[in-house]
Design a protein around this motif. Structure first.
Motif, PDB file in Angstrom:
ATOM      1  N   SER A  62     -42.153 -53.256  23.789  1.00 33.08           N
ATOM      2  CA  SER A  62     -40.907 -54.024  23.865  1.00 33.08           C
ATOM      3  C   SER A  62     -39.676 -53.136  23.704  1.00 33.08           C
ATOM      4  CB  SER A  62     -40.899 -55.146  22.816  1.00 33.08           C
ATOM      5  OG  SER A  62     -41.021 -54.605  21.529  1.00 33.08           O
ATOM      6  N   SER A  63     -39.837 -51.837  23.874  1.00 33.68           N
ATOM      7  CA  SER A  63     -38.725 -50.892  23.748  1.00 33.68           C
ATOM      8  C   SER A  63     -37.845 -50.889  24.994  1.00 33.68           C
ATOM      9  CB  SER A  63     -39.255 -49.467  23.557  1.00 33.68           C
ATOM     10  OG  SER A  63     -39.998 -49.333  22.393  1.00 33.68           O
ATOM     11  N   PHE A  64     -36.621 -50.443  24.805  1.00 33.30           N
ATOM     12  CA  PHE A  64     -35.734 -50.097  25.909  1.00 33.30           C
ATOM     13  C   PHE A  64     -35.807 -48.587  26.005  1.00 33.30           C
ATOM     14  CE2 PHE A  64     -31.554 -48.780  27.515  1.00 33.30           C
ATOM     15  CZ  PHE A  64     -31.531 -49.496  28.707  1.00 33.30           C
ATOM     16  N   VAL A  65     -36.201 -48.070  27.155  1.00 29.70           N
ATOM     17  CA  VAL A  65     -36.497 -46.644  27.323  1.00 29.70           C
ATOM     18  C   VAL A  65     -35.598 -46.062  28.402  1.00 29.70           C
ATOM     19  CG1 VAL A  65     -38.289 -44.973  27.946  1.00 29.70           C
ATOM     20  CG2 VAL A  65     -38.902 -47.075  26.740  1.00 29.70           C
ATOM     21  N   GLY A  66     -35.144 -44.846  28.177  1.00 30.65           N
ATOM     22  CA  GLY A  66     -34.363 -44.162  29.192  1.00 30.65           C
ATOM     23  C   GLY A  66     -34.567 -42.672  29.122  1.00 30.65           C
ATOM     24  N   PHE A  67     -34.250 -42.015  30.222  1.00 31.60           N
ATOM     25  CA  PHE A  67     -34.334 -40.559  30.240  1.00 31.60           C
ATOM     26  C   PHE A  67     -33.347 -39.989  31.245  1.00 31.60           C
ATOM     27  CE2 PHE A  67     -37.557 -42.152  33.148  1.00 31.60           C
ATOM     28  CZ  PHE A  67     -37.467 -41.331  34.272  1.00 31.60           C
ATOM     29  N   LYS A  68     -33.016 -38.721  31.038  1.00 36.76           N
ATOM     30  CA  LYS A  68     -32.151 -37.961  31.935  1.00 36.76           C
ATOM     31  C   LYS A  68     -32.881 -36.682  32.292  1.00 36.76           C
ATOM     32  CE  LYS A  68     -27.909 -39.820  29.973  1.00 36.76           C
ATOM     33  NZ  LYS A  68     -26.590 -39.498  29.423  1.00 36.76           N
ATOM     34  N   TRP A  69     -32.552 -36.110  33.437  1.00 36.33           N
ATOM     35  CA  TRP A  69     -33.243 -34.911  33.892  1.00 36.33           C
ATOM     36  C   TRP A  69     -32.271 -33.934  34.526  1.00 36.33           C
ATOM     37  CZ3 TRP A  69     -33.357 -39.694  36.066  1.00 36.33           C
ATOM     38  CH2 TRP A  69     -32.904 -39.822  37.372  1.00 36.33           C
ATOM     39  N   ASP A  70     -32.705 -32.677  34.620  1.00 34.93           N
ATOM     40  CA  ASP A  70     -31.891 -31.645  35.262  1.00 34.93           C
ATOM     41  C   ASP A  70     -32.367 -31.437  36.701  1.00 34.93           C
ATOM     42  OD1 ASP A  70     -34.175 -29.991  35.163  1.00 34.93           O
ATOM     43  OD2 ASP A  70     -33.478 -28.945  33.369  1.00 34.93           O
ATOM     44  N   GLU A  71     -31.731 -30.495  37.381  1.00 41.29           N
ATOM     45  CA  GLU A  71     -32.040 -30.252  38.796  1.00 41.29           C
ATOM     46  C   GLU A  71     -33.463 -29.738  39.030  1.00 41.29           C
ATOM     47  OE1 GLU A  71     -30.224 -26.710  36.904  1.00 41.29           O
ATOM     48  OE2 GLU A  71     -29.527 -28.778  37.108  1.00 41.29           O
ATOM     49  N   ASN A  72     -34.121 -29.251  37.976  1.00 37.83           N
ATOM     50  CA  ASN A  72     -35.492 -28.757  38.087  1.00 37.83           C
ATOM     51  C   ASN A  72     -36.540 -29.789  37.649  1.00 37.83           C
ATOM     52  OD1 ASN A  72     -34.634 -26.138  38.952  1.00 37.83           O
ATOM     53  ND2 ASN A  72     -34.049 -25.728  36.835  1.00 37.83           N
ATOM     54  N   GLY A  73     -36.105 -30.990  37.300  1.00 38.57           N
ATOM     55  CA  GLY A  73     -37.039 -32.022  36.864  1.00 38.57           C
ATOM     56  C   GLY A  73     -37.397 -31.946  35.394  1.00 38.57           C
ATOM     57  N   GLY A  74     -36.655 -31.157  34.638  1.00 36.67           N
ATOM     58  CA  GLY A  74     -36.866 -31.098  33.190  1.00 36.67           C
ATOM     59  C   GLY A  74     -36.091 -32.200  32.492  1.00 36.67           C
ATOM     60  N   CYS A  75     -36.693 -32.816  31.508  1.00 33.70           N
ATOM     61  CA  CYS A  75     -35.987 -33.844  30.744  1.00 33.70           C
ATOM     62  C   CYS A  75     -34.868 -33.197  29.933  1.00 33.70           C
ATOM     63  CB  CYS A  75     -36.938 -34.555  29.782  1.00 33.70           C
ATOM     64  SG  CYS A  75     -38.310 -35.427  30.563  1.00 33.70           S
ATOM     65  N   THR A  76     -33.692 -33.763  29.999  1.00 30.03           N
ATOM     66  CA  THR A  76     -32.586 -33.291  29.168  1.00 30.03           C
ATOM     67  C   THR A  76     -32.312 -34.262  28.019  1.00 30.03           C
ATOM     68  OG1 THR A  76     -30.949 -34.357  30.600  1.00 30.03           O
ATOM     69  CG2 THR A  76     -31.514 -32.046  31.077  1.00 30.03           C
ATOM     70  N   GLU A  77     -32.833 -35.484  28.149  1.00 32.92           N
ATOM     71  CA  GLU A  77     -32.666 -36.494  27.105  1.00 32.92           C
ATOM     72  C   GLU A  77     -33.704 -37.588  27.311  1.00 32.92           C
ATOM     73  OE1 GLU A  77     -29.311 -39.802  25.883  1.00 32.92           O
ATOM     74  OE2 GLU A  77     -28.611 -37.885  26.678  1.00 32.92           O
ATOM     75  N   VAL A  78     -34.259 -38.051  26.217  1.00 32.50           N
ATOM     76  CA  VAL A  78     -35.138 -39.222  26.225  1.00 32.50           C
ATOM     77  C   VAL A  78     -34.639 -40.120  25.109  1.00 32.50           C
ATOM     78  CG1 VAL A  78     -37.482 -40.095  25.937  1.00 32.50           C
ATOM     79  CG2 VAL A  78     -37.117 -37.891  27.059  1.00 32.50           C
ATOM     80  N   PHE A  79     -34.417 -41.395  25.415  1.00 32.47           N
ATOM     81  CA  PHE A  79     -33.929 -42.287  24.372  1.00 32.47           C
ATOM     82  C   PHE A  79     -34.721 -43.586  24.361  1.00 32.47           C
ATOM     83  CE2 PHE A  79     -31.172 -42.681  28.065  1.00 32.47           C
ATOM     84  CZ  PHE A  79     -31.104 -44.040  28.301  1.00 32.47           C
ATOM     85  N   VAL A  80     -34.847 -44.138  23.168  1.00 30.53           N
ATOM     86  CA  VAL A  80     -35.584 -45.373  22.957  1.00 30.53           C
ATOM     87  C   VAL A  80     -34.785 -46.251  22.011  1.00 30.53           C
ATOM     88  CG1 VAL A  80     -37.696 -46.398  22.043  1.00 30.53           C
ATOM     89  CG2 VAL A  80     -37.811 -44.246  23.273  1.00 30.53           C
ATOM     90  N   ASN A  81     -34.645 -47.504  22.383  1.00 33.66           N
ATOM     91  CA  ASN A  81     -34.020 -48.491  21.505  1.00 33.66           C
ATOM     92  C   ASN A  81     -35.055 -49.560  21.186  1.00 33.66           C
ATOM     93  OD1 ASN A  81     -31.464 -47.292  21.602  1.00 33.66           O
ATOM     94  ND2 ASN A  81     -30.902 -48.422  23.423  1.00 33.66           N
TER      95      ASN A  81
END
Length: 126
Positions: A98-117
């Motif tokens: 039941s989480s709210f999940v998000g992520f951001k990535w760079d130009e190489n497909g590496g995660c730059t941020e992962v967040f969970v609420n």
């Protein structure tokens, strides 16, 4: 008179009174320009289509531990990122259905941020 009060109370109690709090349906949202994706796990699972999803996973082997997140929007847009960052791995491990999940990535497909609420306003999986 007392009989009327009892009947009235019975009607009120059996009428299905519902007190609802704030609720958010958060379907998969992907912004490829700003390299961000997010969704509510429950909303996405409960969606009417069979296309959208958001998923994060942690994988461990003899070489170490890594994680990844991926999302597909209802329109078919797909994005993913990978990480070995310990802080992001901890966040991924905290995800529930039941989480709210998000992520951001760079130009190489590496995660730059992962967040969970976690919160009562996010729709649970049915």
């Amino acid at each position: 008179m007392d009989l009327m009060r009892i009947i009235a109370l019975g009607v009120v109690l059996s009428s299905g009174l519902a007190v609802a709090g704030e609720k958010h349906d958060r379907f998969v949202y992907i912004d490829t320009q700003n390299r961000t994706a997010h969704a509510g796990m429950g909303s996405t699972r409960n969606s009417a289509d069979f296309v959208q999803y958001i998923v994060c996973q942690v994988i461990a082997n003899a070489s170490g531990i890594s994680g990844s997140c991926a999302a597909r929007a209802a329109a078919g847009t797909y994005v993913t990122c990978q990480t070995t960052n310990q802080y992001m791995l901890e966040v991924i491990k905290s995800i529930s259905d039941s989480s709210f999940v998000g992520f951001k990535w760079d130009e190489n497909g590496g995660c730059t941020e992962v967040f969970v609420n976690h919160g009562s306003s996010y729709v649970p999986k049915l």
